[in-house]
Design an enzyme around this catalytic site. Structure first.
Site, short mmCIF file in Angstrom:
data_model
loop_
_atom_site.label_atom_id
_atom_site.label_comp_id
_atom_site.label_asym_id
_atom_site.label_seq_id
_atom_site.Cartn_x
_atom_site.Cartn_y
_atom_site.Cartn_z
N HIS A 1 44.96 46.41 -8.79
CA HIS A 1 46.35 46.72 -9.04
C HIS A 1 46.47 48.18 -9.20
CE1 HIS A 1 50.00 45.96 -11.87
NE2 HIS A 1 49.83 47.26 -12.04
N GLU A 2 45.62 48.76 -9.72
CA GLU A 2 46.06 50.34 -9.84
C GLU A 2 45.95 51.02 -8.19
OE1 GLU A 2 47.29 51.65 -12.01
OE2 GLU A 2 47.47 50.12 -13.83
N HIS B 1 48.74 50.77 -6.24
CA HIS B 1 49.96 51.75 -6.43
C HIS B 1 49.53 53.08 -5.72
CE1 HIS B 1 52.15 49.40 -9.44
NE2 HIS B 1 51.16 49.38 -10.22
#
Length: 238
Positions: free
Chosen positions: A48-49, A52
């Protein structure tokens, strides 16, 4: 993250999983169930991170790279409190990836893409894991009484749930979650006077919503909806 930390992190994870495989067959108590959650939590938060960071980097922003966030090393992305919260209460967070929209060619569009990157990564992982789970089921690995395959299957199911939880939770339109960034870009919320006070106090608003159980119904229904339709859809396709 330095190599010394990595050397400590990997043995800890392997050790926890080994404890489960050795003692899990005797009965799945609270400890073993928490151990089953670990792979899904680590994978979900990390991708997820990292998503980004990579998307912001591809759009011209050097900030994630300078901060060491262009990595799939979990230690670069896992926030201790968010990690513990995900284990204990069912939803949590990673270390926020810092970005600098000044580097984007189209700031409004590119910030929207970066905001959607994390939840998109979680959805992709959930789909991949669901495909693996269906393949295991259809090839007779899951319900054959084999403890190892039962354990693997349970880990996959938990990992699917964790990634769907991360996706749905982060889509909430509450700062500092991705959902608030999404609606900010779509509706240009920064032009309103209330935007910055709400943004600055977003964490406290989020904690209040969690404390009073305002999010429970949404998360339960949305995660169940995605899980059921994802599994049933893949079952029909494969």
């Amino acid at each position: 993250m330095n190599k010394q930390n990595t050397k400590f992190f990997i043995p800890i994870v392997i050790g926890l999983l080994a404890v489960f495989f050795i003692f899990g067959g005797a009965g799945r108590g609270a400890l073993t169930n928490k151990l089953l959650l670990l792979p899904g939590i680590i994978i979900g938060i990390t991708f997820h991170e990292a998503a980004h960071g990579y998307v912001s980097h591809w759009l011209g922003d050097p900030t994630p790279k300078l901060q060491g966030r262009l990595s799939l090393n979990p230690l670069s992305h896992i926030d201790p409190m968010g990690f513990i919260a995900l284990i204990l209460v069912g939803f949590g967070w990673g270390k926020p990836v810092m970005i600098d929209p000044r580097y984007y060619k189209n700031p409004k569009r590119d910030e929207l893409l970066v905001s959607l990157a994390g939840v998109t990564a979680n959805l992709i992982i959930a789909v991949i894991l669901a495909v693996i789970q269906v393949i295991l089921i259809k090839n007779g690995f899951v319900y054959n009484g084999n403890t190892m395959w039962t354990t693997v299957s349970q880990m996959i199911i938990y990992a699917i749930f964790i990634n769907l939880v991360l996706m749905c939770f982060n889509l909430l339109p509450v700062p500092p979650l991705d959902g608030f960034s999404v609606i900010t870009q779509i509706f240009d919320l920064k032009k309103y006077s209330w935007y910055y006070p709400v943004y600055r106090n977003g964490f406290f608003i989020l904690i209040a919503l969690v404390f009073f159980g305002a999010l429970d119904g949404f998360l339960d229904k949305s995660v169940s909806f995605f899980f059921y339709n994802l599994m049933s859809g893949i079952m029909k396709l494969i």
